[in-house]
Design a protein around this motif. Structure first.
Motif, PDB file in Angstrom:
ATOM      1  N   LEU A 119       0.788  -1.129   0.086  1.00  0.00           N
ATOM      2  CA  LEU A 119      -0.078  -0.131   0.041  1.00  0.00           C
ATOM      3  C   LEU A 119       0.807   1.337   0.138  1.00  0.00           C
ATOM      4  CD1 LEU A 119      -2.787  -0.962   2.740  1.00  0.00           C
ATOM      5  CD2 LEU A 119      -2.967  -0.988  -0.002  1.00  0.00           C
TER       6      LEU A 119
ATOM      7  N   ARG B 131       0.875   4.085  -3.061  1.00  0.00           N
ATOM      8  CA  ARG B 131       0.709   5.570  -2.662  1.00  0.00           C
ATOM      9  C   ARG B 131       1.865   6.311  -3.362  1.00  0.00           C
ATOM     10  NH1 ARG B 131       0.583   9.187   2.756  1.00  0.00           N
ATOM     11  NH2 ARG B 131      -0.679  10.790   1.921  1.00  0.00           N
TER      12      ARG B 131
ATOM     13  N   VAL C  55      -4.392  -4.951  -5.800  1.00  0.00           N
ATOM     14  CA  VAL C  55      -3.354  -3.701  -5.555  1.00  0.00           C
ATOM     15  C   VAL C  55      -2.776  -3.593  -6.960  1.00  0.00           C
ATOM     16  CG1 VAL C  55      -1.094  -3.343  -4.484  1.00  0.00           C
ATOM     17  CG2 VAL C  55      -2.752  -4.468  -3.228  1.00  0.00           C
TER      18      VAL C  55
ATOM     19  N   GLY D 203      -2.742   4.341   2.295  1.00  0.00           N
ATOM     20  CA  GLY D 203      -2.178   3.879   1.088  1.00  0.00           C
ATOM     21  C   GLY D 203      -3.012   3.093   0.414  1.00  0.00           C
ATOM     22  N   ALA D 204      -4.382   2.920   1.080  1.00  0.00           N
ATOM     23  CA  ALA D 204      -5.295   2.012   0.629  1.00  0.00           C
ATOM     24  C   ALA D 204      -6.471   2.756  -0.103  1.00  0.00           C
ATOM     25  CB  ALA D 204      -6.197   1.381   1.877  1.00  0.00           C
TER      26      ALA D 204
ATOM     27  N   GLU E  12      -7.423  10.374   1.523  1.00  0.00           N
ATOM     28  CA  GLU E  12      -6.147   9.699   1.957  1.00  0.00           C
ATOM     29  C   GLU E  12      -5.178  10.844   2.833  1.00  0.00           C
ATOM     30  OE1 GLU E  12      -3.619   7.033   2.394  1.00  0.00           O
ATOM     31  OE2 GLU E  12      -4.014   6.325   0.153  1.00  0.00           O
TER      32      GLU E  12
END
Length: 476
Positions: free
Chosen positions: A156, A160, A237, A295-296, A311
């Motif tokens: 993650l 990002r 991802v 980061g998700a 975020e």
């Protein structure tokens, strides 16, 4: 006779026949074991005295028997055929109870079928084999969880940072081993990890895959196959990395994240989010805020809708109408998640605070935590700043640690047991293998060292808080 090499015995997770024979405590020895069969994976141990156990076998078992029904050539042949046809790994024969030695017909049958035949001497229980396999299974599952918990935050973070797909795959192979290939439209577009090779024809190549966009993500290796759910999460991802080309969308999520944190700190009126809520299809309904690992956000934007996704440094924040989408996404992605109670827009600060506290609790327990999870002592403590709990550790745990280290006492372990057993002296004595009076004496010493009496409820709560804070902080 059926060929034992058929069936799902050559792949999977678990110890091999070779490994079982090497475990001294099991006391097994090989009688007739083809070299090619030594590396077959044993999924489970199945004890039986049926002449035909195949209806109860699923493949991959070590079939254990003392041969009650194996009294002649015909019965032995029928038993071997049934075991081999069911895809079992081999037969473990116990001698000394019914037979003083292995029936020759059984030996010949196993040799013809290529089925390993192991011997368990008198007094070596089959249950020990089952317990060993169960413990190995738990170890494997724990390793999968640890790999996921270690890998996903790193992926993650790279996501990002807009890392290319090949970097994500390389990061994953450091934890999973083996080789990862991303195949899109029947073309390999990204590869990480060395290609597995073997000169041993009996060693099968293990594979597992997951769908990604117009193709698939494929893992190959020779040893432990990674958990399919972990590969599935990795594919999500990768899919986000493939589609994350909209810089403006990423910047928008960062702006929303900053606004939500300002709302939590009561530095911004929640109505400032109204222009973002309407396009997201949320309107003025009661809202549920959920918090996720940093980061998700890109991943969640694809999995949740209608939703407002933000975020911020170290954390992702999502606003939805309810919690059903949140819990479903957490289960699918395998991420820790905390969410609060439904709140109107004017009370969004409360919703963010609840969600962040729930995430702290969820991260420590590797699960999803909702508002109900905060209605506990642990949930309350998770919402406290570490500095507020330090005096509990210093003044209540510190003296006990010093005594245990300096005098070899066991005040901490006895106190933990006493708290875990809801203040029961008898249950603590049983668990600690102590006399009740010994438990009383140790608790009296806890009182003398800390000034808090574990037999008094309020003092017991203070001691429980101190131990919880000590465990969260870790030994200094």
């Amino acid at each position: 006779m059926a060929d034992a090499a058929a069936g799902p015995t050559s792949a999977g997770s678990g110890p091999t026949v070779r490994e079982l024979l090497a475990v001294g405590s099991l006391r097994l020895r090989g009688h007739t074991v083809p070299e090619a069969a030594l590396d077959r994976t044993v999924r489970w141990a199945h004890s039986t005295e049926l002449p035909d156990p195949s209806p109860y076998l699923r493949g991959g078992e070590l079939v254990c028997t003392v041969g009650t029904t194996l009294t002649d050539v015909e019965h032995c042949a029928r038993f071997v055929d049934a075991v081999a046809a069911a895809g079992a790994v081999g037969i473990c024969f116990g001698i000394g109870d019914v037979h003083d030695d292995v029936p020759l017909a059984l030996v010949e049958g196993c040799r013809e079928a290529g089925l390993p035949l192991l011997i368990a001497p008198l007094g070596a229980p089959f249950s020990a084999v089952g317990e060993y396999l169960a413990s190995r299974q738990v170890e494997t599952e724990t390793a999968h969880l640890r790999a996921r918990d270690a890998l996903m935050p790193r992926l993650l973070a790279r996501l990002r940072g807009h890392a290319p797909v090949v970097d994500l795959l390389q990061e994953a192979t450091r934890y999973l081993g083996g080789r990862l290939e991303l195949r899109l439209d029947d073309q390999i577009v990204a590869v990480a990890g060395a290609e597995p090779t073997t000169d041993d024809l009996s060693t099968d190549l293990l594979t597992t895959s997951a769908r990604v966009a117009s193709g698939e993500l494929v893992w190959t290796g020779l040893h432990e196959r990674p958990d399919a759910a972990l590969v599935e999460q990795l594919s999500h991802v990768v899919e986000v990395a493939l589609g994350e080309r909209d810089v403006e969308a990423a910047l928008e999520r960062e702006r929303i994240g900053q606004l939500l944190l300002l709302v939590q700190e009561r530095l911004l009126n929640p109505t400032a989010l109204a222009p973002f809520l309407e396009p997201a299809g949320l309107g003025s309904a009661e809202l549920v805020v959920s918090c996720w690992p940093g980061g998700a956000a890109g991943l969640l934007a694809r999995r949740l809708g209608p939703a407002l996704v933000g975020e911020a440094p170290g954390i992702s924040l999502v606003v939805t109408r309810g919690s059903d989408l949140v819990t479903a996404a957490a289960a699918e992605l395998g991420l820790a998640c905390g969410y609060g109670s439904p709140v109107p827009l004017g009370q969004l600060s409360q919703g963010v605070s609840q969600a962040r506290a729930a995430l702290e609790l969820a991260s420590s327990q590797r699960r999803v935590v909702g508002p109900g999870g905060l209605l506990s002592l642990e949930g309350l403590l998770e919402q406290q700043p570490a500095a507020r709990l330090e005096p509990f550790v210093d003044q209540l745990v510190g003296p006990l640690l010093a005594s245990d280290a300096g005098r070899g006492t066991e005040h901490i372990s006895t106190l933990r047991s006493f708290l875990a057993n809801n203040g029961s002296l008898q249950a603590t004595a049983r668990e600690q293998y102590l006399h009740v009076n010994t438990v009383r004496h140790r608790l009296a010493r806890v009182r003398d060292l800390t000034g808090r009496d574990p037999l008094v409820f309020a003092d017991r709560v203070a001691l429980a808080i101190a131990l919880w804070a000590y465990d969260r902080r870790g030994p200094a």
